[in-house]
Scaffold this motif. Structure first.
Motif, mmCIF file in Angstrom:
data_model
loop_
_atom_site.group_PDB
_atom_site.id
_atom_site.type_symbol
_atom_site.label_atom_id
_atom_site.label_comp_id
_atom_site.label_asym_id
_atom_site.label_seq_id
_atom_site.Cartn_x
_atom_site.Cartn_y
_atom_site.Cartn_z
ATOM 1 N N SER A 1 0.851 -1.186 0.000
ATOM 2 C CA SER A 1 0.000 0.000 0.000
ATOM 3 C C SER A 1 0.884 1.231 0.000
ATOM 4 O O SER A 1 2.038 1.184 0.420
ATOM 5 C CB SER A 1 -0.916 0.019 1.238
ATOM 6 O OG SER A 1 -0.146 0.055 2.420
ATOM 7 N N VAL A 2 0.348 2.318 -0.493
ATOM 8 C CA VAL A 2 1.079 3.584 -0.571
ATOM 9 C C VAL A 2 0.384 4.595 0.333
ATOM 10 O O VAL A 2 -0.769 4.960 0.076
ATOM 11 C CB VAL A 2 1.127 4.115 -2.018
ATOM 12 C CG1 VAL A 2 1.843 5.459 -2.067
ATOM 13 C CG2 VAL A 2 1.803 3.103 -2.927
ATOM 14 N N PRO A 3 1.049 5.048 1.400
ATOM 15 C CA PRO A 3 0.423 6.035 2.289
ATOM 16 C C PRO A 3 0.081 7.310 1.533
ATOM 17 O O PRO A 3 0.791 7.717 0.599
ATOM 18 C CB PRO A 3 1.508 6.293 3.344
ATOM 19 C CG PRO A 3 2.387 5.084 3.293
ATOM 20 C CD PRO A 3 2.374 4.629 1.880
ATOM 21 N N GLU A 4 -0.986 7.940 1.928
ATOM 22 C CA GLU A 4 -1.431 9.160 1.269
ATOM 23 C C GLU A 4 -0.372 10.258 1.381
ATOM 24 O O GLU A 4 0.197 10.487 2.445
ATOM 25 C CB GLU A 4 -2.745 9.643 1.895
ATOM 26 C CG GLU A 4 -3.353 10.841 1.193
ATOM 27 C CD GLU A 4 -4.676 11.253 1.804
ATOM 28 O OE1 GLU A 4 -5.207 12.301 1.401
ATOM 29 O OE2 GLU A 4 -5.166 10.526 2.702
ATOM 30 N N GLN B 1 7.994 11.104 -2.064
ATOM 31 C CA GLN B 1 8.989 10.400 -1.260
ATOM 32 C C GLN B 1 9.379 9.080 -1.916
ATOM 33 O O GLN B 1 10.555 8.694 -1.919
ATOM 34 C CB GLN B 1 8.441 10.144 0.143
ATOM 35 C CG GLN B 1 8.297 11.414 0.982
ATOM 36 C CD GLN B 1 7.716 11.131 2.356
ATOM 37 O OE1 GLN B 1 6.850 10.279 2.500
ATOM 38 N NE2 GLN B 1 8.199 11.844 3.353
ATOM 39 N N ILE B 2 8.385 8.393 -2.484
ATOM 40 C CA ILE B 2 8.663 7.135 -3.178
ATOM 41 C C ILE B 2 9.547 7.382 -4.390
ATOM 42 O O ILE B 2 10.506 6.636 -4.649
ATOM 43 C CB ILE B 2 7.350 6.442 -3.589
ATOM 44 C CG1 ILE B 2 6.584 5.997 -2.341
ATOM 45 C CG2 ILE B 2 7.619 5.260 -4.513
ATOM 46 C CD1 ILE B 2 5.196 5.470 -2.624
ATOM 47 N N LEU B 3 9.275 8.429 -5.144
ATOM 48 C CA LEU B 3 10.122 8.769 -6.289
ATOM 49 C C LEU B 3 11.556 9.060 -5.840
ATOM 50 O O LEU B 3 12.524 8.676 -6.508
ATOM 51 C CB LEU B 3 9.557 9.980 -7.030
ATOM 52 C CG LEU B 3 8.265 9.776 -7.832
ATOM 53 C CD1 LEU B 3 7.865 11.088 -8.506
ATOM 54 C CD2 LEU B 3 8.434 8.680 -8.865
ATOM 55 N N LEU C 1 13.248 5.745 -5.119
ATOM 56 C CA LEU C 1 13.571 5.041 -6.362
ATOM 57 C C LEU C 1 14.802 5.647 -7.032
ATOM 58 O O LEU C 1 15.634 4.939 -7.602
ATOM 59 C CB LEU C 1 12.380 5.096 -7.323
ATOM 60 C CG LEU C 1 11.143 4.281 -6.928
ATOM 61 C CD1 LEU C 1 10.000 4.550 -7.902
ATOM 62 C CD2 LEU C 1 11.461 2.798 -6.894
ATOM 63 N N GLY C 2 14.921 6.959 -6.982
ATOM 64 C CA GLY C 2 16.052 7.618 -7.631
ATOM 65 C C GLY C 2 17.322 7.588 -6.817
ATOM 66 O O GLY C 2 18.417 7.721 -7.356
ATOM 67 N N GLY C 3 17.190 7.406 -5.506
ATOM 68 C CA GLY C 3 18.363 7.518 -4.643
ATOM 69 C C GLY C 3 19.036 6.221 -4.277
ATOM 70 O O GLY C 3 20.208 6.208 -3.904
ATOM 71 N N VAL C 4 18.337 5.098 -4.363
ATOM 72 C CA VAL C 4 18.903 3.833 -3.916
ATOM 73 C C VAL C 4 19.565 3.118 -5.089
ATOM 74 O O VAL C 4 18.938 2.356 -5.812
ATOM 75 C CB VAL C 4 17.822 2.929 -3.274
ATOM 76 C CG1 VAL C 4 18.440 1.633 -2.784
ATOM 77 C CG2 VAL C 4 17.143 3.653 -2.126
ATOM 78 N N GLY C 5 20.842 3.386 -5.278
ATOM 79 C CA GLY C 5 21.610 2.667 -6.277
ATOM 80 C C GLY C 5 21.141 2.847 -7.698
ATOM 81 O O GLY C 5 21.350 1.956 -8.534
ATOM 82 N N ALA C 6 20.507 3.964 -8.000
ATOM 83 C CA ALA C 6 19.974 4.110 -9.356
ATOM 84 C C ALA C 6 20.426 5.394 -10.022
ATOM 85 O O ALA C 6 19.988 5.710 -11.109
ATOM 86 C CB ALA C 6 18.445 4.071 -9.322
ATOM 87 N N SER C 7 21.302 6.141 -9.401
ATOM 88 C CA SER C 7 21.691 7.421 -9.980
ATOM 89 C C SER C 7 23.210 7.551 -9.990
ATOM 90 O O SER C 7 23.884 7.027 -10.877
ATOM 91 C CB SER C 7 21.037 8.559 -9.191
ATOM 92 O OG SER C 7 21.238 8.383 -7.797
ATOM 93 N N ILE C 8 23.762 8.248 -9.000
ATOM 94 C CA ILE C 8 25.203 8.502 -8.991
ATOM 95 C C ILE C 8 25.998 7.211 -8.813
ATOM 96 O O ILE C 8 27.127 7.089 -9.279
ATOM 97 C CB ILE C 8 25.558 9.528 -7.876
ATOM 98 C CG1 ILE C 8 26.983 10.060 -8.063
ATOM 99 C CG2 ILE C 8 25.402 8.915 -6.490
ATOM 100 C CD1 ILE C 8 27.174 10.902 -9.289
#
Length: 231
Positions: A85-88, A93-95, A98-105
């Motif tokens: 589930s995704v809190p309202e 924050q989810i984006l 996704l961008g910060g955990v091992g997916a960018s720099i």
């Protein structure tokens, strides 16, 4: 990006150190964390950085995943649902996650690290695939372990945590349940995870910045001096 990220991550490191040594000044630990990361990146050769990060990851892996195992072994009779589930209001924050955990720099830096290791032709590709797969597997296990710890300690208690300070709150709740030694083990694991996020990205960004200068400098040399300064 380096300045903003550096300020945030050294602040997180300082909060963990204050949780370990209450009453000590926040600026002291923030500055010490930043200087330690700077010295390692400035003077450390790649192999030294890699070995140091392996130690930190080992501490993180044993302490955090070990804490989750302790939680599961001592869990009560409460059953938890696994329906996602995704809190309202948490979409951005989810984006960010996704961008910060091992997916960018990190992926950008990896191209420099494999070159530093000497993996310079296609015969190393299978090892690179195994290397990246292991890294994401460890990251996934770490994330699942933290969720298990948080679910067991916070579910039904009315206690909520948020932001970087939530890590310290989680450690306090863990310590209340399993004792001071367990709390220290948990904090050491979190510190290992956070400090890898200081040394690793700073080291990778140094390669990236040097490469940008190498590419851009010959271009600027063709401009008149006053135009190059403005650019």
């Amino acid at each position: 990006m380096g300045v903003i990220y550096g300020s945030a991550i050294t602040g997180t490191c300082a909060m963990i150190m204050i949780a370990m040594f209450p009453g000590t000044p926040f600026p002291l630990w923030a500055i010490a964390s930043g200087l330690s990361g700077f010295l390692l990146v400035w003077f450390g050769r790649y192999q030294l950085i890699e070995n140091f990060l392996k130690i930190l990851i080992g501490l993180m892996f044993v302490s955090i995943i070990g804490s989750a195992i302790v939680i599961v072994a001592n869990a009560g009779t409460m059953e938890y649902g696994v329906t996602p589930s995704v809190p309202e209001g948490s979409f951005f924050q989810i984006l960010g996650i996704l961008g910060g955990v091992g997916a960018s720099i990190t992926l950008t830096s990896y191209s420099y690290w494999i070159y530093a290791k000497g993996w310079r032709d296609k015969r190393w590709i299978p090892i690179m695939r195994l290397d990246v797969a292991a890294a994401y597997a460890i990251t996934g296990l770490f994330a699942i372990s933290v969720m298990i710890i948080a679910a067991e300690l916070l579910f039904g208690t009315g206690m909520t945590i948020s932001g970087n300070q939530g890590l310290v709150g989680l450690a306090d709740a863990y310590g209340e349940r399993f004792g001071t030694v367990a709390r220290w083990v948990f904090l050491i694991g979190i510190l290992g995870a956070v400090f890898t996020s200081i040394v690793g990205p700073w080291h990778g960004m140094s390669y990236l910045f040097a490469d940008i200068v190498r590419i851009v400098k010959p271009v600027l040399d063709h401009f008149p001096t006053n135009v190059a300064i403005i650019i």
